[in-house]
Design a protein around this motif. Structure first.
Motif, mmCIF file in Angstrom:
data_model
loop_
_atom_site.group_PDB
_atom_site.id
_atom_site.type_symbol
_atom_site.label_atom_id
_atom_site.label_comp_id
_atom_site.label_asym_id
_atom_site.label_seq_id
_atom_site.Cartn_x
_atom_site.Cartn_y
_atom_site.Cartn_z
ATOM 1 N N ALA A 97 0.823 -1.208 0.000
ATOM 2 C CA ALA A 97 0.000 0.000 0.000
ATOM 3 C C ALA A 97 0.856 1.256 0.000
ATOM 4 N N GLU A 98 1.971 1.233 0.723
ATOM 5 C CA GLU A 98 2.849 2.402 0.764
ATOM 6 C C GLU A 98 3.484 2.666 -0.596
ATOM 7 N N ASN A 99 3.849 1.611 -1.317
ATOM 8 C CA ASN A 99 4.390 1.805 -2.670
ATOM 9 C C ASN A 99 3.350 2.416 -3.604
ATOM 10 N N ILE A 100 2.085 2.015 -3.433
ATOM 11 C CA ILE A 100 1.019 2.592 -4.263
ATOM 12 C C ILE A 100 0.857 4.078 -3.950
ATOM 13 N N ARG A 101 0.914 4.438 -2.681
ATOM 14 C CA ARG A 101 0.792 5.846 -2.307
ATOM 15 C C ARG A 101 1.933 6.674 -2.883
ATOM 16 N N LYS A 102 3.146 6.144 -2.847
ATOM 17 C CA LYS A 102 4.299 6.877 -3.383
ATOM 18 C C LYS A 102 4.151 7.120 -4.873
ATOM 19 N N GLU A 103 3.649 6.135 -5.598
ATOM 20 C CA GLU A 103 3.469 6.312 -7.034
ATOM 21 C C GLU A 103 2.415 7.370 -7.335
ATOM 22 N N ARG A 104 1.338 7.408 -6.555
ATOM 23 C CA ARG A 104 0.280 8.402 -6.802
ATOM 24 C C ARG A 104 0.710 9.796 -6.402
ATOM 25 N N ARG A 105 1.533 9.910 -5.370
ATOM 26 C CA ARG A 105 2.029 11.229 -4.972
ATOM 27 C C ARG A 105 3.133 11.723 -5.891
ATOM 28 N N GLY A 106 3.704 10.814 -6.664
ATOM 29 C CA GLY A 106 4.799 11.205 -7.538
ATOM 30 C C GLY A 106 6.100 11.391 -6.806
ATOM 31 N N ASP A 107 6.317 10.640 -5.728
ATOM 32 C CA ASP A 107 7.561 10.763 -4.971
ATOM 33 C C ASP A 107 8.748 10.332 -5.824
ATOM 34 N N PRO A 108 9.911 10.924 -5.594
ATOM 35 C CA PRO A 108 11.104 10.517 -6.358
ATOM 36 C C PRO A 108 11.442 9.055 -6.122
ATOM 37 N N LYS A 109 11.804 8.361 -7.173
ATOM 38 C CA LYS A 109 12.081 6.934 -7.090
ATOM 39 C C LYS A 109 13.511 6.624 -6.671
ATOM 40 N N GLY A 110 14.362 7.640 -6.679
ATOM 41 C CA GLY A 110 15.755 7.396 -6.340
ATOM 42 C C GLY A 110 16.670 7.905 -7.432
ATOM 43 N N PRO A 111 17.948 8.099 -7.120
ATOM 44 C CA PRO A 111 18.868 8.655 -8.123
ATOM 45 C C PRO A 111 19.057 7.768 -9.338
ATOM 46 N N VAL A 112 19.070 6.455 -9.143
ATOM 47 C CA VAL A 112 19.290 5.552 -10.274
ATOM 48 C C VAL A 112 18.129 5.629 -11.259
ATOM 49 N N GLU A 113 16.897 5.586 -10.750
ATOM 50 C CA GLU A 113 15.731 5.654 -11.624
ATOM 51 C C GLU A 113 15.633 7.013 -12.315
ATOM 52 N N GLU A 114 16.008 8.076 -11.618
ATOM 53 C CA GLU A 114 15.961 9.401 -12.233
ATOM 54 C C GLU A 114 16.937 9.510 -13.399
ATOM 55 N N VAL A 115 18.122 8.953 -13.231
ATOM 56 C CA VAL A 115 19.102 8.979 -14.329
ATOM 57 C C VAL A 115 18.604 8.168 -15.513
ATOM 58 N N ARG A 116 17.967 7.034 -15.240
ATOM 59 C CA ARG A 116 17.438 6.219 -16.329
ATOM 60 C C ARG A 116 16.340 6.942 -17.087
ATOM 61 N N GLU A 117 15.437 7.597 -16.376
ATOM 62 C CA GLU A 117 14.362 8.327 -17.041
ATOM 63 C C GLU A 117 14.907 9.502 -17.841
ATOM 64 N N ARG A 118 15.908 10.170 -17.295
ATOM 65 C CA ARG A 118 16.481 11.315 -17.989
ATOM 66 C C ARG A 118 17.160 10.889 -19.285
ATOM 67 N N ASN A 119 17.766 9.714 -19.289
ATOM 68 C CA ASN A 119 18.473 9.231 -20.479
ATOM 69 C C ASN A 119 17.611 8.360 -21.378
ATOM 70 N N GLY A 120 16.359 8.190 -21.025
ATOM 71 C CA GLY A 120 15.464 7.410 -21.874
ATOM 72 C C GLY A 120 15.689 5.911 -21.809
ATOM 73 N N ILE A 121 16.195 5.424 -20.691
ATOM 74 C CA ILE A 121 16.416 3.979 -20.525
ATOM 75 C C ILE A 121 15.135 3.370 -19.961
ATOM 76 N N THR A 122 14.574 2.437 -20.655
ATOM 77 C CA THR A 122 13.297 1.834 -20.255
ATOM 78 C C THR A 122 13.431 0.313 -20.231
ATOM 79 N N TYR A 123 12.447 -0.314 -19.572
ATOM 80 C CA TYR A 123 12.399 -1.772 -19.539
ATOM 81 C C TYR A 123 11.813 -2.282 -20.853
ATOM 82 N N LYS A 124 12.319 -3.425 -21.293
ATOM 83 C CA LYS A 124 11.944 -3.937 -22.603
ATOM 84 C C LYS A 124 10.480 -4.372 -22.648
ATOM 85 N N GLU A 125 10.007 -5.061 -21.628
ATOM 86 C CA GLU A 125 8.662 -5.610 -21.630
ATOM 87 C C GLU A 125 7.970 -5.318 -20.307
#
Length: 413
Positions: free
Chosen positions: A150-178
């Motif tokens: 439930a806490e993970n769901i709340r974080k996603e809806r609030r738009g909380d930062p996912k962490g430095p690693v995920e932010e770098v991936r989003e900034r560089n356009g790195i996505t999961y294949k499937e």
């Protein structure tokens, strides 16, 4: 007196008799059992009755363990070979391998270590063979896994930062294949996982009471209000003491919404139309001295459990999914393939969602009897909001993709 005389025949007979006695002692009589089998004369003897029982028992136990482990390894390798080709697919420079979330929960009366070993021995090898990445979310006691989901769901809806690693991936356009997925191990984890999405919602506020007009009514309300204030003070003091004691005893916060209020809650607009597909993997676990015969039978038949668990893990690796079957279709409109036959046999409203119900029979009695468990996630029946039920999906393996049975050798292995 004349001395006795000895004849030559008597003197020669004495050495012959002694030689024959020595030869009889030197050559022991052959065991009749060995002679019946045509074996030569051996100095070794057959073991005694006690040794025969001991050696037979050890051989039987050792042979049963070896036979079960051999077939368990063959079963795991069968499902590993089915998904190993997925690891050979190339990835683009800006793509990440598929990633799933694994939910583990400690069984009632035991530690989390047994759940970790179950995942490590039967699920992890299949996911590794298919190059599927995974995150593990664990719950050590009742309600912890539900709170984390439930806490993970709340974080996603609030738009909380996912962490430095995920932010770098989003900034560089790195996505999961499937698309990823969810792996829920055991009935305990499945119950808490299903209660997490609606438990973090707030119920619809009830309509306010109508305003009472008139002097008499206002006076009556005033006197009632004074009485309520005095009662509130004593109640608040008791509540504070109870809350502090409960906080020390159980640090897991209570759900914002109870099971019986699920239907009254409003679904948020951000709720996805389809949830991530899930795989509900069995986790048989039983404790108690009186259950020793059952535990022994399961110990010598791990190959059957391995086939069931590895099959679900292979379904996760393949990524093919369908909706959960909740009700059998009418006979005239039956159009489902063979792989959903088991789901069509379900007569309950929840159908396949009410999975692994047989595992509750192995739980300790204290789950159903002790007060601290009452009202919690474990003894409560699975209740799923109909609006959420229609969004659930399940991993499965089509019939045409199932591995073929390998022929056995001359020894039946």
């Amino acid at each position: 007196m004349s001395e006795p005389t000895t004849t030559p025949a008597a003197s020669s007979a004495a050495p012959a008799t002694s030689a024959a006695a020595t030869a009889a002692k030197a050559v022991p009589k052959q065991n009749p059992a060995l002679a019946a089998m045509g074996l030569p004369k051996l100095r070794a003897k057959l073991p005694s009755r006690n040794w025969t029982v001991f050696l037979t028992l050890c051989t039987a136990i050792g042979g049963s363990v070896y036979y079960d482990r051999h077939h368990t390894n063959k079963t795991k390798q069968k499902w590993i070979n089915l998904v190993s080709h997925l690891a050979e697919r190339p990835l683009a420079p800006m793509e990440l391998p598929r990633k799933v979330t694994v939910y583990l929960c400690a069984p009632p009366g035991d530690s989390l270590q047994v759940a970790r070993e179950h995942f490590r021995d039967y699920i992890k090898p299949v996911l590794n063979a298919a190059a599927v990445d995974f995150d593990v979310v664990e719950g050590k006691k009742m309600g912890e896994l539900r709170h984390k989901v439930a806490e993970n769901i709340r974080k996603e809806r609030r738009g909380d930062p996912k962490g430095p690693v995920e932010e770098v991936r989003e900034r560089n356009g790195i996505t999961y294949k499937e698309e990823g997925g969810v792996v829920v191990v055991g009935r305990v984890a499945w119950k808490e996982y299903l209660q997490a999405p609606p438990s973090e919602e707030k119920p619809i506020p009830e309509a306010a009471a109508p305003v009472v007009e008139g002097i008499d009514a206002l006076v009556a309300e005033k006197t009632e209000a004074e009485i309520k204030e005095e009662a509130k003070k004593t109640e608040e003091d008791k509540k504070k003491a109870d809350e502090e004691a409960a906080r020390k005893k159980n640090a897991i916060p209570e759900p914002l919404l109870r099971v019986e209020d699920f239907e009254k809650a409003e679904l948020p607009k951000s709720m996805p139309t389809v949830f991530e597909p899930a795989a509900v993997i069995s986790f048989p676990h039983i404790l108690g001295f009186l259950n020793t015969p059952t535990r022994m039978v399961r110990y010598f038949n791990k190959r059957k459990m391995a086939d069931e668990v590895c099959r679900e893990a292979a379904a996760v690796a393949l990524g093919i999914n369908r909706p959960f079957i909740t009700e059998p279709e009418p006979a005239g409109t039956m159009s489902a393939p063979e792989e959903v036959e088991e789901g069509l046999k379900a007569t309950k409203v929840l159908g396949e969602v009410d999975a692994l119900a047989h595992e509750e029979k192995d739980w300790l009695k204290k789950v159903w009897e002790e007060e601290k468990y009452q009202g919690g996630e474990w003894p409560s029946p699975i209740t799923v909001d109909s609006r959420i039920l229609s969004r659930l999906r399940k991993f499965y393996i089509p019939t045409d993709m199932e591995p073929k049975e390998e022929p056995k050798d001359a020894w039946g292995l």
